[in-house]
Design an enzyme around this catalytic site. Sequence first.
Site, PDB file in Angstrom:
ATOM      1  N   HIS A 167       0.939  -1.207   0.148  1.00 28.92           N
ATOM      2  CA  HIS A 167      -0.262  -0.010   0.106  1.00 28.92           C
ATOM      3  C   HIS A 167       0.864   1.248   0.042  1.00 28.92           C
ATOM      4  O   HIS A 167       1.811   1.466   0.942  1.00 28.92           O
ATOM      5  CB  HIS A 167      -1.117   0.015   1.139  1.00 28.92           C
ATOM      6  CG  HIS A 167      -2.353  -0.957   1.217  1.00 28.92           C
ATOM      7  ND1 HIS A 167      -1.965  -2.363   1.288  1.00 28.92           N
ATOM      8  CD2 HIS A 167      -3.360  -0.805   0.672  1.00 28.92           C
ATOM      9  CE1 HIS A 167      -3.121  -2.881   0.775  1.00 28.92           C
ATOM     10  NE2 HIS A 167      -3.956  -2.177   0.775  1.00 28.92           N
TER      11      HIS A 167
ATOM     12  N   ILE B 285      -5.364   2.455   5.993  1.00 23.77           N
ATOM     13  CA  ILE B 285      -6.777   2.809   6.870  1.00 23.77           C
ATOM     14  C   ILE B 285      -7.724   2.974   5.452  1.00 23.77           C
ATOM     15  O   ILE B 285      -7.112   3.684   4.595  1.00 23.77           O
ATOM     16  CB  ILE B 285      -6.869   3.969   7.832  1.00 23.77           C
ATOM     17  CG1 ILE B 285      -8.118   4.305   8.306  1.00 23.77           C
ATOM     18  CG2 ILE B 285      -6.418   5.377   7.032  1.00 23.77           C
ATOM     19  CD1 ILE B 285      -8.113   5.300   9.363  1.00 23.77           C
ATOM     20  N   CYS B 286      -8.877   2.679   5.492  1.00 13.94           N
ATOM     21  CA  CYS B 286      -9.892   2.755   4.223  1.00 13.94           C
ATOM     22  C   CYS B 286     -10.208   4.218   4.491  1.00 13.94           C
ATOM     23  O   CYS B 286     -11.069   4.814   5.011  1.00 13.94           O
ATOM     24  CB  CYS B 286     -11.004   2.131   4.562  1.00 13.94           C
ATOM     25  SG  CYS B 286     -12.142   2.278   3.258  1.00 13.94           S
ATOM     26  N   ALA B 287      -9.524   4.850   3.245  1.00 14.15           N
ATOM     27  CA  ALA B 287      -9.826   6.189   3.189  1.00 14.15           C
ATOM     28  C   ALA B 287     -11.112   6.788   2.810  1.00 14.15           C
ATOM     29  O   ALA B 287     -11.308   7.785   3.503  1.00 14.15           O
ATOM     30  CB  ALA B 287      -8.881   6.764   2.018  1.00 14.15           C
TER      31      ALA B 287
END
Length: 168
Positions: free
Chosen positions: A68, A122-124
Amino acid sequence: MQTITAVNLLEPSEFMRLFCNVVEHAPSIASVVARRRPLRDVQHLLAELYSVVDGLSDSDKVDILRRHPDLAGSMAEQGLLTAESTMEQRSAGLDQLTEQQKYDMKRMNSAYKDKFGFPFVICARENKATAILEGLTRRLINTPDKELATGIEEVKKIARLRVLDLVA
Ligand SMILES: NC(=O)N[C@H]1NC(=O)NC1=O
């Protein structure tokens, strides 16, 4: 948008073209899911995807996190993110940070990586920039085991939203 029936009928190469990046830069995950077809519905597809990710060894989970890009990092600044990542970071307002927020994000992303050996994930799309900065501060004090588990749960949230963009 594809129906699940259409997804079940896709040639493996076509399935891969569509789903290779639902887990960022990790086509091997999609290729296992491809072989688990036929799938009953999108929930079944997601259940298979989660089971592949959850079944990885800890070192493979670390490898997934390492694929990521940093949020608001140098890849983003150079326009080198995947299309998915670009859209997600923009939706959180990470392309609109103040100079101070950019500085804080870089400093904490690098402190996080120094501590854990993998990037903060983190899920933006489920968070705004301020919540991401708060999350980064909060998660920095966790143990490595806890952060590996939390990061992987975030990978699954990111993948879920990417799948829901593709399958009706
Ligand atoms: N570092 C990180 O969390 N990156 C990811 N998060 C997200 O929503 N998209 C990404 O690329």
